[in-house]
Design a protein around this motif. Structure first.
Motif, PDB file in Angstrom:
ATOM      1  N   VAL A  99      -4.938  -5.645  -9.004  1.00 44.72           N
ATOM      2  CA  VAL A  99      -4.010  -4.658  -9.552  1.00 44.72           C
ATOM      3  C   VAL A  99      -3.677  -3.599  -8.506  1.00 44.72           C
ATOM      4  O   VAL A  99      -2.510  -3.221  -8.333  1.00 44.72           O
ATOM      5  CB  VAL A  99      -4.602  -4.007 -10.817  1.00 44.72           C
ATOM      6  N   PHE A 100      -4.681  -3.125  -7.786  1.00 49.03           N
ATOM      7  CA  PHE A 100      -4.457  -2.107  -6.761  1.00 49.03           C
ATOM      8  C   PHE A 100      -3.496  -2.612  -5.689  1.00 49.03           C
ATOM      9  O   PHE A 100      -2.549  -1.910  -5.300  1.00 49.03           O
ATOM     10  CB  PHE A 100      -5.788  -1.704  -6.139  1.00 49.03           C
ATOM     11  N   THR A 101      -3.711  -3.821  -5.197  1.00 50.59           N
ATOM     12  CA  THR A 101      -2.834  -4.386  -4.165  1.00 50.59           C
ATOM     13  C   THR A 101      -1.404  -4.495  -4.662  1.00 50.59           C
ATOM     14  O   THR A 101      -0.446  -4.161  -3.951  1.00 50.59           O
ATOM     15  CB  THR A 101      -3.352  -5.765  -3.735  1.00 50.59           C
ATOM     16  N   THR A 102      -1.227  -4.945  -5.899  1.00 46.97           N
ATOM     17  CA  THR A 102       0.110  -5.060  -6.470  1.00 46.97           C
ATOM     18  C   THR A 102       0.783  -3.695  -6.569  1.00 46.97           C
ATOM     19  O   THR A 102       1.965  -3.547  -6.218  1.00 46.97           O
ATOM     20  CB  THR A 102       0.038  -5.709  -7.857  1.00 46.97           C
ATOM     21  N   LEU A 103       0.054  -2.694  -7.035  1.00 47.71           N
ATOM     22  CA  LEU A 103       0.641  -1.365  -7.170  1.00 47.71           C
ATOM     23  C   LEU A 103       1.077  -0.806  -5.823  1.00 47.71           C
ATOM     24  O   LEU A 103       2.180  -0.261  -5.689  1.00 47.71           O
ATOM     25  CB  LEU A 103      -0.368  -0.424  -7.826  1.00 47.71           C
ATOM     26  N   VAL A 104       0.226  -0.931  -4.812  1.00 44.87           N
ATOM     27  CA  VAL A 104       0.569  -0.377  -3.494  1.00 44.87           C
ATOM     28  C   VAL A 104       1.835  -1.017  -2.945  1.00 44.87           C
ATOM     29  O   VAL A 104       2.707  -0.333  -2.382  1.00 44.87           O
ATOM     30  CB  VAL A 104      -0.609  -0.560  -2.523  1.00 44.87           C
ATOM     31  N   HIS A 105       1.977  -2.335  -3.122  1.00 44.85           N
ATOM     32  CA  HIS A 105       3.066  -3.055  -2.470  1.00 44.85           C
ATOM     33  C   HIS A 105       4.317  -3.204  -3.330  1.00 44.85           C
ATOM     34  O   HIS A 105       5.426  -3.330  -2.780  1.00 44.85           O
ATOM     35  CB  HIS A 105       2.584  -4.442  -2.035  1.00 44.85           C
ATOM     36  N   ASP A 106       4.181  -3.192  -4.655  1.00 41.51           N
ATOM     37  CA  ASP A 106       5.320  -3.528  -5.508  1.00 41.51           C
ATOM     38  C   ASP A 106       5.932  -2.352  -6.257  1.00 41.51           C
ATOM     39  O   ASP A 106       7.071  -2.448  -6.719  1.00 41.51           O
ATOM     40  CB  ASP A 106       4.911  -4.594  -6.543  1.00 41.51           C
ATOM     41  N   VAL A 107       5.221  -1.263  -6.421  1.00 39.08           N
ATOM     42  CA  VAL A 107       5.798  -0.104  -7.108  1.00 39.08           C
ATOM     43  C   VAL A 107       6.836   0.547  -6.193  1.00 39.08           C
ATOM     44  O   VAL A 107       6.579   0.733  -4.995  1.00 39.08           O
ATOM     45  CB  VAL A 107       4.695   0.910  -7.483  1.00 39.08           C
ATOM     46  N   PRO A 108       8.008   0.893  -6.703  1.00 36.64           N
ATOM     47  CA  PRO A 108       9.027   1.561  -5.871  1.00 36.64           C
ATOM     48  C   PRO A 108       8.698   3.042  -5.686  1.00 36.64           C
ATOM     49  O   PRO A 108       9.333   3.934  -6.260  1.00 36.64           O
ATOM     50  CB  PRO A 108      10.320   1.363  -6.679  1.00 36.64           C
ATOM     51  N   TRP A 109       7.714   3.309  -4.855  1.00 41.72           N
ATOM     52  CA  TRP A 109       7.233   4.673  -4.651  1.00 41.72           C
ATOM     53  C   TRP A 109       8.333   5.568  -4.088  1.00 41.72           C
ATOM     54  O   TRP A 109       9.142   5.137  -3.275  1.00 41.72           O
ATOM     55  CB  TRP A 109       6.039   4.678  -3.698  1.00 41.72           C
ATOM     56  N   GLY A 162       2.771   6.774 -15.798  1.00 44.46           N
ATOM     57  CA  GLY A 162       3.085   7.507 -14.580  1.00 44.46           C
ATOM     58  C   GLY A 162       2.121   7.093 -13.476  1.00 44.46           C
ATOM     59  O   GLY A 162       0.910   7.014 -13.698  1.00 44.46           O
ATOM     60  N   CYS A 163       2.641   6.816 -12.294  1.00 48.18           N
ATOM     61  CA  CYS A 163       1.819   6.339 -11.179  1.00 48.18           C
ATOM     62  C   CYS A 163       1.873   7.333 -10.028  1.00 48.18           C
ATOM     63  O   CYS A 163       2.956   7.809  -9.654  1.00 48.18           O
ATOM     64  CB  CYS A 163       2.309   4.972 -10.697  1.00 48.18           C
ATOM     65  N   CYS A 164       0.703   7.641  -9.463  1.00 49.84           N
ATOM     66  CA  CYS A 164       0.602   8.509  -8.288  1.00 49.84           C
ATOM     67  C   CYS A 164      -0.154   7.765  -7.197  1.00 49.84           C
ATOM     68  O   CYS A 164      -1.209   7.184  -7.464  1.00 49.84           O
ATOM     69  CB  CYS A 164      -0.134   9.802  -8.619  1.00 49.84           C
ATOM     70  N   TYR A 165       0.387   7.798  -6.000  1.00 49.42           N
ATOM     71  CA  TYR A 165      -0.229   7.137  -4.848  1.00 49.42           C
ATOM     72  C   TYR A 165      -0.736   8.205  -3.893  1.00 49.42           C
ATOM     73  O   TYR A 165       0.040   8.908  -3.256  1.00 49.42           O
ATOM     74  CB  TYR A 165       0.806   6.240  -4.171  1.00 49.42           C
ATOM     75  N   TYR A 166      -2.069   8.331  -3.827  1.00 42.66           N
ATOM     76  CA  TYR A 166      -2.722   9.249  -2.904  1.00 42.66           C
ATOM     77  C   TYR A 166      -3.064   8.458  -1.641  1.00 42.66           C
ATOM     78  O   TYR A 166      -3.987   7.648  -1.640  1.00 42.66           O
ATOM     79  CB  TYR A 166      -3.987   9.830  -3.536  1.00 42.66           C
ATOM     80  N   ARG A 167      -2.304   8.685  -0.585  1.00 38.83           N
ATOM     81  CA  ARG A 167      -2.414   7.837   0.601  1.00 38.83           C
ATOM     82  C   ARG A 167      -3.685   8.103   1.402  1.00 38.83           C
ATOM     83  O   ARG A 167      -4.226   7.202   2.040  1.00 38.83           O
ATOM     84  CB  ARG A 167      -1.177   8.034   1.476  1.00 38.83           C
ATOM     85  N   ASP A 168      -4.153   9.334   1.393  1.00 36.84           N
ATOM     86  CA  ASP A 168      -5.380   9.705   2.100  1.00 36.84           C
ATOM     87  C   ASP A 168      -5.883  11.012   1.507  1.00 36.84           C
ATOM     88  O   ASP A 168      -5.356  11.485   0.485  1.00 36.84           O
ATOM     89  CB  ASP A 168      -5.152   9.811   3.614  1.00 36.84           C
TER      90      ASP A 168
END
Length: 204
Positions: free
Chosen positions: A45-55, A110-116
């Motif tokens: 799921v994590f891999t899919t979210l990082v690559h497929d969500v239109p951030w 709602g999705c949030c991507y914390y890169r670091d």
């Protein structure tokens, strides 16, 4: 050499369960539920979210200048398909489990991507919409590197924190959005993390 195809089929992914949920009462009618390693197959799921969500990156006005929001964002509105079927099953399981208390299903994500570790979110409550005046719930699923979710009472008092790990679930309920605030502070070192927040209609 011939093998039966069924030997190599991926096992069916089970729906999340709530037999290990721990509830912690807070002040003012607020509470949180925490369940460790709640989401099945979190790596995929994590891999899919990082690559497929239109951030998307956002900018916001802060005092006299416009600044970058320190995380990437995307929201799946009610009726929009989610990027991974496990998330759809998770939302359905949350709706079924909490409906007796909540009175309605979870419909948005709602999705949030914390890169670091430099990415963060400041103190706030989800008080746009019905959360300002009514008890509600926000269910957070954390994926990726562990990060600390801090909570503090709006009226003052001791804060608490919960370190959210890969696949963990935290649900904020009761008056939590009105009487408490939450934040994800910056840290010196952290790897990528995605937070998925399931909410009822008209709670932001």
């Amino acid at each position: 050499m011939d093998f039966q195809g069924s030997l190599f089929e991926a096992p069916a992914v089970e729906a999340p369960t709530f037999d290990r949920v721990e509830r912690r009462p807070l002040t003012g009618g607020a509470w949180i539920d925490v369940c460790r390693t709640w989401l099945p197959a979190p790596d995929e799921v994590f891999t899919t979210l990082v690559h497929d969500v239109p951030w998307r990156a956002e900018r916001r006005q802060m005092y006299d200048r416009e600044v970058d929001v320190p995380r990437l964002l995307h929201t799946y509105a009610a009726g929009e398909p989610l990027p991974h079927p496990t998330l759809a099953r998770a939302r359905g399981a949350l709706s079924a489990h909490y409906r007796p208390e909540l009175g309605e299903p979870f419909v948005t994500a709602g999705c949030c991507y914390y890169r670091d570790g430099r990415d963060s979110v400041a103190w706030h409550g989800d008080t746009i919409g019905r959360g300002r005046t009514h008890d509600t719930m926000v269910a957070i699923v954390s994926l990726g590197d562990p990060r600390r979710l801090a909570l503090r009472p709006r009226a003052g008092g001791s804060s608490i924190s919960v370190e959210m790990g890969h696949g963990d679930l935290l649900v904020m309920g009761g008056s939590c959005q009105r009487t408490w605030e939450h934040a994800v502070p910056k840290v010196a070192h952290a790897g990528p993390r995605v937070s998925v927040q399931f909410r009822p209609l008209n709670v932001f």
